[in-house]
Design an enzyme around this catalytic site. Structure first.
Site, PDB file in Angstrom:
ATOM      1  N   HIS A   1      -0.517  16.466  55.614  1.00  0.00           N
ATOM      2  CA  HIS A   1      -1.738  17.187  55.997  1.00  0.00           C
ATOM      3  C   HIS A   1      -1.638  18.657  55.621  1.00  0.00           C
ATOM      4  O   HIS A   1      -2.588  19.230  55.062  1.00  0.00           O
ATOM      5  CB  HIS A   1      -1.973  17.048  57.501  1.00  0.00           C
ATOM      6  N   GLU A   2      -0.499  19.279  55.914  1.00  0.00           N
ATOM      7  CA  GLU A   2      -0.326  20.685  55.556  1.00  0.00           C
ATOM      8  C   GLU A   2      -0.330  20.862  54.041  1.00  0.00           C
ATOM      9  O   GLU A   2      -0.840  21.864  53.527  1.00  0.00           O
ATOM     10  CB  GLU A   2       0.971  21.236  56.167  1.00  0.00           C
TER      11      GLU A   2
ATOM     12  N   HIS B   1      -3.753  21.273  52.776  1.00  0.00           N
ATOM     13  CA  HIS B   1      -4.267  22.644  52.781  1.00  0.00           C
ATOM     14  C   HIS B   1      -3.806  23.404  51.532  1.00  0.00           C
ATOM     15  O   HIS B   1      -4.559  24.206  50.967  1.00  0.00           O
ATOM     16  CB  HIS B   1      -3.791  23.379  54.032  1.00  0.00           C
TER      17      HIS B   1
END
Length: 234
Positions: free
Chosen positions: A103-104, A107
């Protein structure tokens, strides 16, 4: 006399509802993470290794990966191009840890491709922080100065910037999770039966942002009900 409503006014229920929503969302993400943190990934890669692999596979060479203290404090900083993984993620080989790391990385991918909502959110950070800091002082000064509605309305507007930030955050977080799940399923870091587990973790995490937006909206609504109209009392 002019004064504030009593502390236990009817609108205080909005604050309680907001706290309850945030508490439930936080408890849910923690329980979901703990559930899937017990399941080791079949490929036996750590969160750090997963992040490094994903960044490399997306041709992102200018982002570093570092461990940080705390639990579920994972974040990506577009300013210094640093992806930070918490202790619960960095060295863990669990499905939950890999999902959070991915998920990071989502980004970081957003940053690399110039995803507009991410840029808008970054630009709103100082504005939202400043608005949150000055909103209540402005409102209180406005009330003390014979209900000066110019100051009061400026204060309410300043607080609304925090809600704007929360709303812009929602598509950023959901999009990062979508990118993460796509990368995980296509890259083979997780098996076919492990990807839905990661999806549960990321969905639970996304709910915390929805809860934060709802709680901020309820706080703004309370300020409007208390001070937005002709609430001056003799």
């Amino acid at each position: 006399m002019y004064g504030f409503y009593n502390f236990f006014d009817p609108t205080f229920i909005l604050v309680i509802i907001g706290l309850a929503i945030s508490g439930i969302a936080s408890a849910y993400v923690n329980s979901t993470f703990k559930k899937y943190d017990k399941i080791r990934s079949k490929n036996n890669v750590t969160g750090t290794q997963a992040a490094q692999y994903i960044l490399s596979s997306q041709n992102i060479q200018n982002v570093g990966v570092q461990p940080i203290a705390g639990n579920l404090t994972d974040n990506y900083n577009s300013g210094n191009k640093m992806l930070s993984l918490s202790q619960a993620t960095a060295q863990s080989t669990s499905v939950a840890a890999i999902g959070v790391a991915a998920h990071e990385c989502g980004h970081a991918v957003q940053d690399a491709v110039g995803y507009a909502p991410l840029k808008i959110r970054a630009a709103l950070v100082p504005v939202a922080n400043f608005g949150s800091a000055i909103s209540l002082p402005l409102i209180m000064v406005g009330v003390l100065f014979s209900w000066n509605y110019t100051l009061i309305h400026i204060g309410i507007f300043a607080f609304s910037l925090a809600l704007l930030f929360q709303l812009v955050t929602l598509p950023v977080e959901f999009n990062a999770s979508r990118r993460a799940l796509q990368i995980l399923s296509e890259g083979g870091l997780l098996t076919e039966d492990e990807v839905p587990m990661a999806r549960h973790v990321l969905f639970a995490a996304a709910l915390t942002y929805v809860a934060a937006a709802l709680a901020t909206f309820l706080q703004l609504l309370r300020l409007i009900l208390l001070f937005g109209g002709n609430n001056r009392r003799d």
